[in-house]
Design a protein around this motif. Sequence first.
Motif, PDB file in Angstrom:
ATOM      1  N   THR A 281      -6.907   8.975  -1.566  1.00 54.25           N
ATOM      2  CA  THR A 281      -6.840   9.114  -0.109  1.00 54.25           C
ATOM      3  C   THR A 281      -7.601   7.991   0.580  1.00 54.25           C
ATOM      4  O   THR A 281      -7.152   7.419   1.578  1.00 54.25           O
TER       5      THR A 281
ATOM      6  N   SER B 148       1.476  -0.531   7.846  1.00 49.71           N
ATOM      7  CA  SER B 148       0.894  -0.155   9.142  1.00 49.71           C
ATOM      8  C   SER B 148      -0.202  -1.136   9.533  1.00 49.71           C
ATOM      9  O   SER B 148      -0.384  -1.447  10.721  1.00 49.71           O
TER      10      SER B 148
ATOM     11  N   THR C  36      -5.621   4.487  -0.184  1.00 51.66           N
ATOM     12  CA  THR C  36      -4.225   4.319   0.244  1.00 51.66           C
ATOM     13  C   THR C  36      -3.940   4.898   1.618  1.00 51.66           C
ATOM     14  O   THR C  36      -2.886   4.615   2.191  1.00 51.66           O
ATOM     15  N   GLY C  37      -4.845   5.689   2.172  1.00 48.26           N
ATOM     16  CA  GLY C  37      -4.649   6.227   3.520  1.00 48.26           C
ATOM     17  C   GLY C  37      -5.103   5.231   4.568  1.00 48.26           C
ATOM     18  O   GLY C  37      -6.096   4.519   4.372  1.00 48.26           O
ATOM     19  N   LEU C  38      -4.411   5.147   5.680  1.00 49.15           N
ATOM     20  CA  LEU C  38      -4.726   4.167   6.722  1.00 49.15           C
ATOM     21  C   LEU C  38      -6.139   4.365   7.265  1.00 49.15           C
ATOM     22  O   LEU C  38      -6.890   3.401   7.429  1.00 49.15           O
ATOM     23  N   LYS C  39      -6.519   5.613   7.545  1.00 51.05           N
ATOM     24  CA  LYS C  39      -7.862   5.874   8.075  1.00 51.05           C
ATOM     25  C   LYS C  39      -8.929   5.437   7.082  1.00 51.05           C
ATOM     26  O   LYS C  39      -9.928   4.802   7.459  1.00 51.05           O
TER      27      LYS C  39
ATOM     28  N   ARG D  82      -2.203  -6.539   3.012  1.00 48.90           N
ATOM     29  CA  ARG D  82      -3.242  -5.528   3.242  1.00 48.90           C
ATOM     30  C   ARG D  82      -4.593  -6.185   3.527  1.00 48.90           C
ATOM     31  O   ARG D  82      -5.377  -6.479   2.616  1.00 48.90           O
TER      32      ARG D  82
ATOM     33  N   GLN E  74       3.649   6.046  -0.430  1.00 49.30           N
ATOM     34  CA  GLN E  74       2.323   6.393   0.060  1.00 49.30           C
ATOM     35  C   GLN E  74       1.506   5.144   0.394  1.00 49.30           C
ATOM     36  O   GLN E  74       0.865   5.067   1.447  1.00 49.30           O
ATOM     37  N   ARG E  75       1.538   4.152  -0.476  1.00 56.50           N
ATOM     38  CA  ARG E  75       0.789   2.917  -0.254  1.00 56.50           C
ATOM     39  C   ARG E  75       1.481   2.029   0.767  1.00 56.50           C
ATOM     40  O   ARG E  75       0.834   1.450   1.642  1.00 56.50           O
TER      41      ARG E  75
ATOM     42  N   ARG F   5       3.422   2.646   3.245  1.00 60.18           N
ATOM     43  CA  ARG F   5       3.330   3.086   4.635  1.00 60.18           C
ATOM     44  C   ARG F   5       2.023   2.613   5.268  1.00 60.18           C
ATOM     45  O   ARG F   5       2.005   2.101   6.390  1.00 60.18           O
ATOM     46  N   SER F   6       0.926   2.761   4.536  1.00 64.89           N
ATOM     47  CA  SER F   6      -0.385   2.358   5.061  1.00 64.89           C
ATOM     48  C   SER F   6      -0.537   0.839   5.092  1.00 64.89           C
ATOM     49  O   SER F   6      -1.033   0.268   6.070  1.00 64.89           O
ATOM     50  N   ASN F   7      -0.127   0.176   4.014  1.00 71.07           N
ATOM     51  CA  ASN F   7      -0.250  -1.284   3.964  1.00 71.07           C
ATOM     52  C   ASN F   7       0.561  -1.957   5.060  1.00 71.07           C
ATOM     53  O   ASN F   7       0.106  -2.911   5.701  1.00 71.07           O
TER      54      ASN F   7
END
Length: 248
Positions: free
Chosen positions: A229, A26, A232-235, A113, A19-20, A22-24
């Motif tokens: 959320t 990205s 850890t979420g990209l948005k 990040r 979960q983390r 993928r966003s980091n």
Amino acid sequence: MWLWEWRRPKRSNKIKRSQRWRSNLSLVVINTLALRILIPAGAVGAAIWSTENDFGLLQWAGWPAWLIGIIGLIVLDVAIYWQHRLFHTIPLLWRIHRVHHADPEFDTTTGLRFHPIEILLSMGIKIGVVLLFGIPLWAVITFEVILNATSLFTHGNVALPRRLEAPFRALIVTQEMHRIHHSQRKEETNSNYCFNLSVWDRLFRSYTRQSKDGSDGIHIGLKQYQDVTETTGLKGMLTIPFRDPKSD
């Protein structure tokens, strides 16, 4: 570093790594594209220009090329220290930098990040330093390699053997030293700014030897950002600088 973390992690992660990560990761893609599009030449281009035009304090000194390069590496190292410290001190810059600190876990991907705005500002600062001092190309490339490698190293969810921690920390930043910087305690977050050579924190009186919570008890992240959320979420990560936390 990922293999090291997998084989001998320092701490147990409470949030799923996928979960983390993928966003980091990205963010790495977005930051790379932003740099290539907006500042394609970067610090390397500035180094080439300063050398070709004999521009900068070190270029005018008339010293041997090897000495100019070594001094250039040291100058860049201390410049990034002060850049980091200013990003914690100036409220507007802290809004951007807190994307990095809002990560609720501490591992290698945390070292990647950073908000795109911070990456662009950091490159602008490096370009300014390279031009002001006339730092040669080989030193700039070497520094960029060191900067990226140490960011991955110092954020690793690992620990050096106890017998090596003290002698290593006397020269370079270790995971134990930098983990304190990611503590939720504000006085600890606002310390240990070095990324490579550890001497600057001691010299400029920003060094914290040990967390009040102990090595294994450090609470990672920011108290204001506890929603998974959001952190850890990209948005959520991309919009953190533009939203006010509950308290700061």
